[in-house]
Design a protein around this motif. Structure first.
Motif, PDB file in Angstrom:
ATOM      1  N   VAL A 114       0.818  -1.206   0.000  1.00  0.00           N
ATOM      2  CA  VAL A 114       0.000   0.000   0.000  1.00  0.00           C
ATOM      3  C   VAL A 114       0.859   1.267   0.000  1.00  0.00           C
ATOM      4  O   VAL A 114       0.422   2.332  -0.472  1.00  0.00           O
ATOM      5  N   LYS A 128       7.692   7.903  -5.754  1.00  0.00           N
ATOM      6  CA  LYS A 128       7.383   8.466  -7.061  1.00  0.00           C
ATOM      7  C   LYS A 128       8.053   7.604  -8.127  1.00  0.00           C
ATOM      8  O   LYS A 128       9.229   7.234  -7.990  1.00  0.00           O
ATOM      9  N   LEU A 159      -1.529  -4.952 -11.679  1.00  0.00           N
ATOM     10  CA  LEU A 159      -2.062  -3.643 -12.050  1.00  0.00           C
ATOM     11  C   LEU A 159      -3.129  -3.825 -13.126  1.00  0.00           C
ATOM     12  O   LEU A 159      -2.926  -4.565 -14.093  1.00  0.00           O
ATOM     13  N   ASN A 160      -4.253  -3.145 -12.967  1.00  0.00           N
ATOM     14  CA  ASN A 160      -5.277  -3.154 -14.001  1.00  0.00           C
ATOM     15  C   ASN A 160      -4.791  -2.406 -15.228  1.00  0.00           C
ATOM     16  O   ASN A 160      -4.081  -1.397 -15.116  1.00  0.00           O
ATOM     17  N   LYS A 201       1.988   3.437  -3.461  1.00  0.00           N
ATOM     18  CA  LYS A 201       1.221   4.519  -4.075  1.00  0.00           C
ATOM     19  C   LYS A 201       1.493   5.862  -3.413  1.00  0.00           C
ATOM     20  O   LYS A 201       1.531   6.884  -4.080  1.00  0.00           O
ATOM     21  N   GLY A 202       1.653   5.867  -2.101  1.00  0.00           N
ATOM     22  CA  GLY A 202       1.738   7.133  -1.392  1.00  0.00           C
ATOM     23  C   GLY A 202       3.121   7.616  -1.042  1.00  0.00           C
ATOM     24  O   GLY A 202       3.330   8.812  -0.840  1.00  0.00           O
ATOM     25  N   GLN A 226      -0.794   5.577 -13.953  1.00  0.00           N
ATOM     26  CA  GLN A 226      -1.644   6.646 -13.427  1.00  0.00           C
ATOM     27  C   GLN A 226      -3.012   6.108 -13.010  1.00  0.00           C
ATOM     28  O   GLN A 226      -3.539   6.489 -11.964  1.00  0.00           O
ATOM     29  N   ALA A 227      -3.579   5.206 -13.823  1.00  0.00           N
ATOM     30  CA  ALA A 227      -4.898   4.654 -13.506  1.00  0.00           C
ATOM     31  C   ALA A 227      -4.881   3.810 -12.239  1.00  0.00           C
ATOM     32  O   ALA A 227      -5.911   3.667 -11.572  1.00  0.00           O
ATOM     33  N   ASN A 228      -3.717   3.265 -11.880  1.00  0.00           N
ATOM     34  CA  ASN A 228      -3.606   2.458 -10.670  1.00  0.00           C
ATOM     35  C   ASN A 228      -3.177   3.272  -9.458  1.00  0.00           C
ATOM     36  O   ASN A 228      -2.887   2.697  -8.401  1.00  0.00           O
ATOM     37  N   GLY A 229      -3.152   4.588  -9.594  1.00  0.00           N
ATOM     38  CA  GLY A 229      -2.979   5.456  -8.441  1.00  0.00           C
ATOM     39  C   GLY A 229      -1.568   5.806  -8.052  1.00  0.00           C
ATOM     40  O   GLY A 229      -1.338   6.346  -6.959  1.00  0.00           O
ATOM     41  N   PHE A 230      -0.583   5.557  -8.925  1.00  0.00           N
ATOM     42  CA  PHE A 230       0.799   5.885  -8.587  1.00  0.00           C
ATOM     43  C   PHE A 230       1.102   7.362  -8.843  1.00  0.00           C
ATOM     44  O   PHE A 230       0.519   7.980  -9.741  1.00  0.00           O
ATOM     45  N   GLN A 231       2.026   7.876  -8.082  1.00  0.00           N
ATOM     46  CA  GLN A 231       2.579   9.199  -8.367  1.00  0.00           C
ATOM     47  C   GLN A 231       3.657   9.024  -9.435  1.00  0.00           C
ATOM     48  O   GLN A 231       4.604   8.263  -9.230  1.00  0.00           O
TER      49      GLN A 231
END
Length: 252
Positions: free
Chosen positions: A88, A95, A224-225, A91-92, A109-114
């Motif tokens: 988890v 980078k 990853l989707n 993602k946060g 980007q769609a999977n929430g990564f910076q």
């Protein structure tokens, strides 16, 4: 692989020549424009909506899904930090660096990564070295060559042993819209090579190192989707290279 396919369908005694264009210093948008202008006949790329709209894909995955398996190039000094990170946290707390022209930027980007995006390629290794971002996702079939090529220039670089990403990500040959004759030749040739085993033989020949690496290493592989995968999907048989022992987790 293109030569193998054409060898299967060209009449005996009908020679052909494949001239390869060095794409390392050319954007993919420019290469697509060259194809539309007739300066290129065939490209090998993953699908995205723009390519689907403007080119004709031959839907046989020439890398059998391997490009969708990504390891992370990091700085050696960060290896212990990555070992402490939970899935988890990816993602946060980190980078990722990536090329703004590459289709799979949208997947990250769609999977929430910076993501820190840059239009260059070689410059991304320098940006990682300069701490502009924390990790550079690279294909299983790419990273070892890149460490060999850029390692002396950027000796701080290493490959993370803790995590890998996996997403369904086929690589197709593409031709110009309307060039159905060439598309059919390539598609028929690839299917014939699949049936007689020569496709698999060539694949194994070129990817022995990567296959052996997966058998030896023990990363946590996070799924990853891929929102860009066309409705037709892709061949989901990864058994040529992905060991059954590899477990793929859903990214939190």
């Amino acid at each position: 692989m293109l030569k193998l396919a054409l060898d299967h369908v060209r009449p005996t005694g009908s020679p052909f020549r494949i001239d390869q264009v060095d794409s390392s210093r050319t954007t993919q948008s420019r290469l697509m424009a060259m194809m539309q202008a007739g300066a290129l006949d065939v490209m090998a790329l993953p699908p995205n909506p723009e390519r689907e709209a403007n080119m004709r894909p031959i839907r046989v995955d020439i890398l059998r899904g391997m490009l969708g398996y990504r390891v992370l190039l990091i700085r050696k000094s960060d290896a212990a930090w990555f070992q402490r990170l939970q899935p988890v946290d990816l993602k946060g707390k980190i980078k990722l660096g990536f090329n703004s022209q590459w289709a799979d930027l949208a997947i990250l980007q769609a999977n929430g990564f910076q993501v820190v995006a840059s239009p260059g390629y070689e410059g991304l290794f320098a940006m990682l070295d300069a701490r502009r971002f924390d990790a550079f996702p690279r294909g299983l079939n790419e990273f070892s060559k890149e460490l060999t090529q850029y390692g002396s220039r950027y000796p701080v670089l290493a490959v993370d042993k803790t995590y890998a990403f996996f997403t369904p990500y086929p690589v197709y040959f593409w031709v110009r819209r309307g060039n159905e004759a060439l598309a059919r030749q390539i598609e028929n040739g690839l299917n014939l090579a699949l049936r007689d085993g020569s496709f698999k033989k060539l694949f194994i020949q070129y990817h022995q190192q990567e296959i052996g690496l997966l058998k030896r290493e023990n990363r946590r592989v996070l799924f990853l989707n891929n929102p860009m995968l066309p409705r037709q999907g892709a061949d989901q048989d990864y058994s040529w290279w992905l060991p059954k022992s590899v477990k793929i987790e859903r990214l939190p």
